[in-house]
Design a protein around this motif. Structure first.
Motif, PDB file in Angstrom:
ATOM      1  N   UNK A 127       0.820  -1.200   0.000  1.00  0.00           N
ATOM      2  CA  UNK A 127       0.000   0.000   0.000  1.00  0.00           C
ATOM      3  C   UNK A 127       0.853   1.248   0.000  1.00  0.00           C
ATOM      4  N   UNK A 128       0.289   2.293  -0.581  1.00  0.00           N
ATOM      5  CA  UNK A 128       0.857   3.636  -0.534  1.00  0.00           C
ATOM      6  C   UNK A 128      -0.127   4.473   0.250  1.00  0.00           C
ATOM      7  N   UNK A 129       0.378   5.172   1.238  1.00  0.00           N
ATOM      8  CA  UNK A 129      -0.450   6.039   2.067  1.00  0.00           C
ATOM      9  C   UNK A 129       0.252   7.379   2.217  1.00  0.00           C
ATOM     10  N   UNK A 130      -0.460   8.451   1.903  1.00  0.00           N
ATOM     11  CA  UNK A 130       0.067   9.797   2.095  1.00  0.00           C
ATOM     12  C   UNK A 130      -1.021  10.626   2.743  1.00  0.00           C
ATOM     13  N   UNK A 131      -0.997  10.695   4.057  1.00  0.00           N
ATOM     14  CA  UNK A 131      -1.988  11.443   4.821  1.00  0.00           C
ATOM     15  C   UNK A 131      -1.890  12.941   4.634  1.00  0.00           C
ATOM     16  N   UNK A 132      -0.825  13.417   3.979  1.00  0.00           N
ATOM     17  CA  UNK A 132      -0.662  14.840   3.699  1.00  0.00           C
ATOM     18  C   UNK A 132      -1.421  15.253   2.432  1.00  0.00           C
ATOM     19  N   UNK A 133      -1.740  14.296   1.580  1.00  0.00           N
ATOM     20  CA  UNK A 133      -2.450  14.596   0.335  1.00  0.00           C
ATOM     21  C   UNK A 133      -3.890  14.983   0.653  1.00  0.00           C
ATOM     22  N   UNK A 134      -4.385  16.006  -0.009  1.00  0.00           N
ATOM     23  CA  UNK A 134      -5.754  16.462   0.220  1.00  0.00           C
ATOM     24  C   UNK A 134      -6.779  15.481  -0.321  1.00  0.00           C
ATOM     25  N   UNK A 135      -6.395  14.728  -1.340  1.00  0.00           N
ATOM     26  CA  UNK A 135      -7.317  13.780  -1.970  1.00  0.00           C
ATOM     27  C   UNK A 135      -6.501  12.664  -2.617  1.00  0.00           C
ATOM     28  N   UNK A 136      -7.152  11.540  -2.828  1.00  0.00           N
ATOM     29  CA  UNK A 136      -6.482  10.434  -3.523  1.00  0.00           C
ATOM     30  C   UNK A 136      -6.141  10.818  -4.955  1.00  0.00           C
ATOM     31  N   UNK A 137      -6.891  11.763  -5.511  1.00  0.00           N
ATOM     32  CA  UNK A 137      -6.625  12.230  -6.862  1.00  0.00           C
ATOM     33  C   UNK A 137      -5.201  12.717  -7.044  1.00  0.00           C
ATOM     34  N   UNK A 138      -4.644  13.374  -6.036  1.00  0.00           N
ATOM     35  CA  UNK A 138      -3.252  13.817  -6.099  1.00  0.00           C
ATOM     36  C   UNK A 138      -2.323  12.621  -6.271  1.00  0.00           C
ATOM     37  N   UNK A 139      -2.601  11.571  -5.530  1.00  0.00           N
ATOM     38  CA  UNK A 139      -1.752  10.380  -5.561  1.00  0.00           C
ATOM     39  C   UNK A 139      -1.905   9.616  -6.867  1.00  0.00           C
ATOM     40  N   UNK A 140      -3.111   9.595  -7.417  1.00  0.00           N
ATOM     41  CA  UNK A 140      -3.330   8.902  -8.689  1.00  0.00           C
ATOM     42  C   UNK A 140      -2.557   9.599  -9.803  1.00  0.00           C
ATOM     43  N   UNK A 141      -2.533  10.922  -9.797  1.00  0.00           N
ATOM     44  CA  UNK A 141      -1.743  11.645 -10.802  1.00  0.00           C
ATOM     45  C   UNK A 141      -0.270  11.273 -10.661  1.00  0.00           C
ATOM     46  N   UNK A 142       0.243  11.236  -9.427  1.00  0.00           N
ATOM     47  CA  UNK A 142       1.637  10.841  -9.200  1.00  0.00           C
ATOM     48  C   UNK A 142       1.879   9.413  -9.682  1.00  0.00           C
ATOM     49  N   UNK A 143       0.933   8.524  -9.424  1.00  0.00           N
ATOM     50  CA  UNK A 143       1.070   7.128  -9.838  1.00  0.00           C
ATOM     51  C   UNK A 143       1.067   7.005 -11.358  1.00  0.00           C
ATOM     52  N   UNK A 144       0.176   7.705 -12.018  1.00  0.00           N
ATOM     53  CA  UNK A 144       0.113   7.660 -13.479  1.00  0.00           C
ATOM     54  C   UNK A 144       1.437   8.132 -14.071  1.00  0.00           C
ATOM     55  N   UNK A 145       1.967   9.215 -13.528  1.00  0.00           N
ATOM     56  CA  UNK A 145       3.262   9.722 -14.005  1.00  0.00           C
ATOM     57  C   UNK A 145       4.374   8.721 -13.730  1.00  0.00           C
ATOM     58  N   UNK A 146       4.365   8.102 -12.559  1.00  0.00           N
ATOM     59  CA  UNK A 146       5.399   7.112 -12.207  1.00  0.00           C
ATOM     60  C   UNK A 146       5.304   5.872 -13.092  1.00  0.00           C
ATOM     61  N   UNK A 147       4.115   5.579 -13.601  1.00  0.00           N
ATOM     62  CA  UNK A 147       3.949   4.436 -14.502  1.00  0.00           C
ATOM     63  C   UNK A 147       4.433   4.772 -15.913  1.00  0.00           C
ATOM     64  N   UNK A 148       4.761   6.048 -16.146  1.00  0.00           N
ATOM     65  CA  UNK A 148       5.250   6.459 -17.451  1.00  0.00           C
ATOM     66  C   UNK A 148       4.147   6.706 -18.460  1.00  0.00           C
ATOM     67  N   UNK A 149       2.944   6.948 -17.975  1.00  0.00           N
ATOM     68  CA  UNK A 149       1.802   7.204 -18.854  1.00  0.00           C
ATOM     69  C   UNK A 149       1.575   8.711 -18.915  1.00  0.00           C
ATOM     70  N   UNK A 150       1.392   9.216 -20.127  1.00  0.00           N
ATOM     71  CA  UNK A 150       1.110  10.638 -20.284  1.00  0.00           C
ATOM     72  C   UNK A 150      -0.339  10.905 -19.885  1.00  0.00           C
ATOM     73  N   UNK A 151      -0.527  11.859 -19.010  1.00  0.00           N
ATOM     74  CA  UNK A 151      -1.865  12.227 -18.548  1.00  0.00           C
ATOM     75  C   UNK A 151      -2.630  12.821 -19.726  1.00  0.00           C
ATOM     76  N   UNK A 152      -3.760  12.222 -20.074  1.00  0.00           N
ATOM     77  CA  UNK A 152      -4.555  12.744 -21.185  1.00  0.00           C
ATOM     78  C   UNK A 152      -5.811  13.435 -20.643  1.00  0.00           C
TER      79      UNK A 152
END
Length: 158
Positions: A127-152
């Motif tokens: 699991x990844x947990x970041x209690x400082x993030x305001x929403x899971x959406x912030x983490x999903x954007x980071x995850x998408x970028x870390x996966x090497x996928x361009x955000x469309x």
């Protein structure tokens, strides 16, 4: 036993998986629904077979999001394939998956969690947990970028 990992480690783990079910919590809000759909779009962009499952299906408020018509209700919906990997997003505790969601999650050989609730004690195999993030959406954007996928546009809208 659950292992806490970094976003990069989770991205690598997802790269090695297929047949992925992305899951949200009971009474899904915009964060859970949008995150699940954005991650689903990213996984599909990687050529992964993936599906989004939400307890109770898509809330009416979010039916306009790209891919919303593909969401399966964990409570009796028919999955298009047998998932091997479960990825819970914005789920603060295992029980918030709902009864049928818990069965689906534990029925997968591989289980991951991405969440921003500081109360989350961690569940799943990793699991990844970041209690400082305001929403899971912030983490999903980071995850998408870390996966090497361009955000469309579809992922961004979700």
């Amino acid at each position: 036993m659950s292992q806490r990992v970094t976003i990069e480690q989770l991205a690598n783990w997802l790269r090695d998986r297929d047949d992925i079910v992305v899951m949200g919590h009971v009474s899904p809000d915009g964060d859970a629904t949008g995150c699940a759909l954005a991650l689903w779009h990213a996984l599909r962009a990687m050529g992964k077979r993936a599906v989004v499952c939400l307890p109770g299906g898509i809330p009416l408020l979010y039916v306009g999001l790209p891919g919303a018509d593909e969401i399966v209700d964990t409570e009796g919906g028919k999955l298009p394939f047998a998932p091997q990997t479960a990825m819970a997003v914005d789920v603060s505790e295992y029980e918030r998956l709902g009864e049928s969601g818990m069965a689906l999650f534990t029925g997968c050989p591989y289980q991951g969690v991405l969440d921003h609730h500081f109360t989350n004690a961690g569940f799943g195999q990793l699991f990844v947990l970041d209690g400082e993030a305001a929403a899971a959406g912030e983490l999903v954007v980071d995850l998408i970028e870390a996966m090497g996928v361009e955000l469309d546009a579809r992922m961004a809208e979700c």
